[in-house]
Write a protein that holds these residues in place. Structure first.
Motif, PDB file in Angstrom:
ATOM      1  N   ASN A  32       0.846  -1.357   0.333  1.00 19.64           N
ATOM      2  CA  ASN A  32       0.155  -0.037   0.348  1.00 19.64           C
ATOM      3  C   ASN A  32       1.030   1.047   0.287  1.00 19.64           C
ATOM      4  N   LEU A  33       1.156   2.247  -1.277  1.00 23.15           N
ATOM      5  CA  LEU A  33       2.072   2.964  -1.327  1.00 23.15           C
ATOM      6  C   LEU A  33       1.645   4.061  -0.661  1.00 23.15           C
ATOM      7  N   LEU A  34      -0.056   4.428   0.504  1.00 19.45           N
ATOM      8  CA  LEU A  34       0.278   5.204   1.078  1.00 19.45           C
ATOM      9  C   LEU A  34       0.363   5.152   2.196  1.00 19.45           C
ATOM     10  N   LEU A  35       1.318   4.033   2.751  1.00 20.45           N
ATOM     11  CA  LEU A  35       1.864   4.097   4.105  1.00 20.45           C
ATOM     12  C   LEU A  35       3.087   4.431   4.168  1.00 20.45           C
ATOM     13  N   PRO A  36       3.512   5.317   5.510  1.00 23.99           N
ATOM     14  CA  PRO A  36       4.533   6.281   5.695  1.00 23.99           C
ATOM     15  C   PRO A  36       6.101   5.294   4.666  1.00 23.99           C
ATOM     16  N   GLU A  37       6.440   4.718   5.210  1.00 22.55           N
ATOM     17  CA  GLU A  37       7.524   3.986   4.986  1.00 22.55           C
ATOM     18  C   GLU A  37       7.446   3.983   3.078  1.00 22.55           C
ATOM     19  N   HIS A  38       6.569   4.853   2.198  1.00 23.08           N
ATOM     20  CA  HIS A  38       6.583   4.414   1.066  1.00 23.08           C
ATOM     21  C   HIS A  38       6.183   6.217   0.341  1.00 23.08           C
ATOM     22  N   ASN A  39       6.363   6.920   1.571  1.00 20.30           N
ATOM     23  CA  ASN A  39       6.689   8.688   1.567  1.00 20.30           C
ATOM     24  C   ASN A  39       8.549   9.710   0.855  1.00 20.30           C
ATOM     25  N   ILE A  40       8.819   8.144   0.331  1.00 15.54           N
ATOM     26  CA  ILE A  40       9.919   8.650   0.223  1.00 15.54           C
ATOM     27  C   ILE A  40      10.260   9.364  -1.715  1.00 15.54           C
ATOM     28  N   ALA A  41      11.639   9.563  -1.401  1.00 18.84           N
ATOM     29  CA  ALA A  41      11.850   9.558  -2.986  1.00 18.84           C
ATOM     30  C   ALA A  41      12.650   8.840  -3.646  1.00 18.84           C
ATOM     31  N   PRO A  42      12.992   9.010  -4.980  1.00 15.07           N
ATOM     32  CA  PRO A  42      13.245   7.530  -5.586  1.00 15.07           C
ATOM     33  C   PRO A  42      14.565   7.732  -5.225  1.00 15.07           C
ATOM     34  N   ALA A  43      15.453   6.055  -4.491  1.00 12.60           N
ATOM     35  CA  ALA A  43      16.982   6.424  -4.706  1.00 12.60           C
ATOM     36  C   ALA A  43      17.449   6.891  -6.239  1.00 12.60           C
ATOM     37  N   GLY A  44      18.667   8.151  -6.032  1.00 13.84           N
ATOM     38  CA  GLY A  44      19.159   8.614  -7.355  1.00 13.84           C
ATOM     39  C   GLY A  44      18.436   9.250  -8.648  1.00 13.84           C
ATOM     40  N   SER A  45      17.165   9.218  -8.018  1.00 18.50           N
ATOM     41  CA  SER A  45      16.330  10.249  -8.364  1.00 18.50           C
ATOM     42  C   SER A  45      16.086  10.282  -9.714  1.00 18.50           C
ATOM     43  N   PRO A  46      16.154   9.162 -10.549  1.00 20.73           N
ATOM     44  CA  PRO A  46      15.961   8.475 -12.183  1.00 20.73           C
ATOM     45  C   PRO A  46      14.618   9.529 -12.845  1.00 20.73           C
ATOM     46  N   SER A  47      15.297   9.696 -14.056  1.00 14.68           N
ATOM     47  CA  SER A  47      14.708   9.940 -15.054  1.00 14.68           C
ATOM     48  C   SER A  47      13.139   9.595 -14.965  1.00 14.68           C
ATOM     49  N   ILE A  48      12.199  10.548 -15.736  1.00 13.53           N
ATOM     50  CA  ILE A  48      11.169   9.560 -16.460  1.00 13.53           C
ATOM     51  C   ILE A  48       9.960  10.329 -17.375  1.00 13.53           C
ATOM     52  N   THR A  49       9.786   9.695 -17.626  1.00 16.26           N
ATOM     53  CA  THR A  49       8.770  11.003 -19.212  1.00 16.26           C
ATOM     54  C   THR A  49       7.570   9.920 -19.352  1.00 16.26           C
ATOM     55  N   VAL A  50       6.052  10.740 -18.709  1.00 17.44           N
ATOM     56  CA  VAL A  50       4.967  10.271 -18.150  1.00 17.44           C
ATOM     57  C   VAL A  50       4.281  10.994 -19.981  1.00 17.44           C
ATOM     58  N   ILE A  51       3.362   9.419 -21.129  1.00 19.20           N
ATOM     59  CA  ILE A  51       3.093   9.705 -21.721  1.00 19.20           C
ATOM     60  C   ILE A  51       1.533   9.682 -21.764  1.00 19.20           C
ATOM     61  N   VAL A  52       1.187  10.899 -22.536  1.00 15.11           N
ATOM     62  CA  VAL A  52      -0.500  11.612 -22.508  1.00 15.11           C
ATOM     63  C   VAL A  52      -1.071  10.880 -24.153  1.00 15.11           C
ATOM     64  N   PRO A  53      -1.862   9.365 -24.168  1.00 10.32           N
ATOM     65  CA  PRO A  53      -2.129   9.565 -25.664  1.00 10.32           C
ATOM     66  C   PRO A  53      -3.997  10.210 -25.593  1.00 10.32           C
TER      67      PRO A  53
END
Length: 388
Positions: A32-53
């Protein structure tokens, strides 16, 4: 004859009890990503592109793009693809892109190449222009909470996931939407067990959802991307199956309200939306579609009639107790109340009607009209991915 009917009724009841029990043990294993342990930044700050058709999404595209632009993860880019829209979708995308040139790029498709579906072509086109570590494919009517991508990407990085699905929350506006979608979420448990997605062995347990398909770029390239699924109508699930068969790491997560969408308005809207692609879910096989209808009637509708027949009353009660249990288990992660289990047979009948309607319309037309383009049935069957 009565004994045979009673035996079948008990087999149905025990099967439902097994499914509900399996879900009771399996669903708590999904993070469950709403739990406190998931309230973190991704390690290494990888880049991401969101694609919206987007095609003719003027009513929703602005809200979707603004929710993406409001994300609290900084290393993020957005590509919105106007796929031959005939409304103001393209103009809306251009306006928002001009206001956020550092975050949002707008592409416009004016002509569809042969051998492509519009949506797969739009996503493949955008993916070729996105040299980031991760790609997130979503739809033009999805809303994202401000921390949705950070939490999801953080979990993907922490678990070395090549593919992550954050299960979207369905927004319900009317009782008939809840009745039908409540049935759909329970029926979906028979197709793929989300708690087994991370297990590499059962190949059928692959899950892809168009609202949130997050992939590492390497996984996208290794599986051939959408170039390998050019004529696939249910492209999200087909992509997930290719990833699973390639032995890559899949993950699924809950996060109520992180990702939200409203499918359609009322029973008419839902039937219309499902009619377009339901026959394709059965690989355009008449026999598979008819077998699916038979299963739905025997397992989801007939038990309701069994309540009024003395020899089958007890197994029918057990069946609906298991169904109510399954609804309760899923209600903790969705916004669909357990009370909608009362409409379970109704939802099944609507699903049967829609599957038959989808089959008959496709056969009558000799193909499918998808995003304004007609695709012959023979071509769709030829390019259909395996069922499992």
């Amino acid at each position: 004859m009565t004994l045979a009917i009673e035996i079948i009724a008990w087999l149905v009841a025990l099967t439902w009890l097994w499914k509900a029990t399996d879900a009771a043990f399996g669903l708590p294993r999904i993070p469950n990503l709403l739990l406190p342990e998931h309230n973190i930044a991704p390690a290494g700050s990888p880049s991401i592109t969101v694609i919206v058709p987007a095609r003719n999404e003027a009513a929703d595209i602005a809200a979707t793009l603004h929710s993406l632009l409001a994300q609290d993860y900084p290393n993020l880019q957005i590509i919105a693809v106007d796929d031959r829209s005939t409304d103001r979708t393209g103009a809306i995308i251009d306006t928002i892109a001009s206001q956020h040139p550092d975050k949002l790029r707008a592409f416009h498709v004016t002509e569809l190449p042969p051998g492509w579906l519009g949506k797969t072509h739009a996503m493949a086109l955008a993916a070729r222009q996105a040299p980031t570590d991760y790609l997130l494919f979503t739809d033009a009517d999805v809303l994202f909470r401000s921390d949705a991508i950070r939490r999801s990407l953080g979990h993907a990085v922490a678990t070395s996931a090549d593919h992550l699905v954050t299960i979207p929350t369905t927004l319900i506006h009317r009782w008939d939407e809840a009745a039908i979608l409540g049935f759909f979420q329970i029926f979906a448990l028979w197709g793929a067990r989300p708690w087994r997605v991370a297990d590499p062995k059962p190949k059928r347990d692959a899950l892809g959802i168009g609202a949130f398909n997050l992939l590492s770029r390497s996984a996208y390239i290794q599986t051939g991307g959408f170039e390998s699924l050019r004529m696939e109508i249910i492209e999200d699930l087909a992509l997930a199956r290719r990833i699973k068969h390639a032995g890559l790491v899949q993950r699924v997560a809950f996060g109520r309200g992180l990702v939200s969408l409203h499918w359609a308005s009322g029973i008419d809207g839902l039937v219309s939306v499902m009619t377009k692609n339901l026959f394709s879910a059965f690989r355009f096989s008449i026999w598979l579609a008819l077998l699916g209808c038979l299963w739905l009637l025997v397992f989801c509708v007939v038990p309701a009639a069994g309540l009024f027949f003395t020899p089958t009353r007890s197994p029918a009660i057990f069946t609906f107790a298991a169904v109510v249990w399954a609804y309760w288990l899923m209600s903790r992660h969705s916004r669909i109340s357990t009370w909608n289990a009362l409409f379970f047979p109704f939802g099944a009948l609507v699903f049967v009607f829609t599957l038959l309607r989808s089959t008959l319309i496709t056969l009558k037309r000799g193909g499918v009209i998808w995003r304004g383009t007609f695709y012959p049935l023979a071509e769709l069957r030829k390019n259909a991915a395996p069922l499992f």
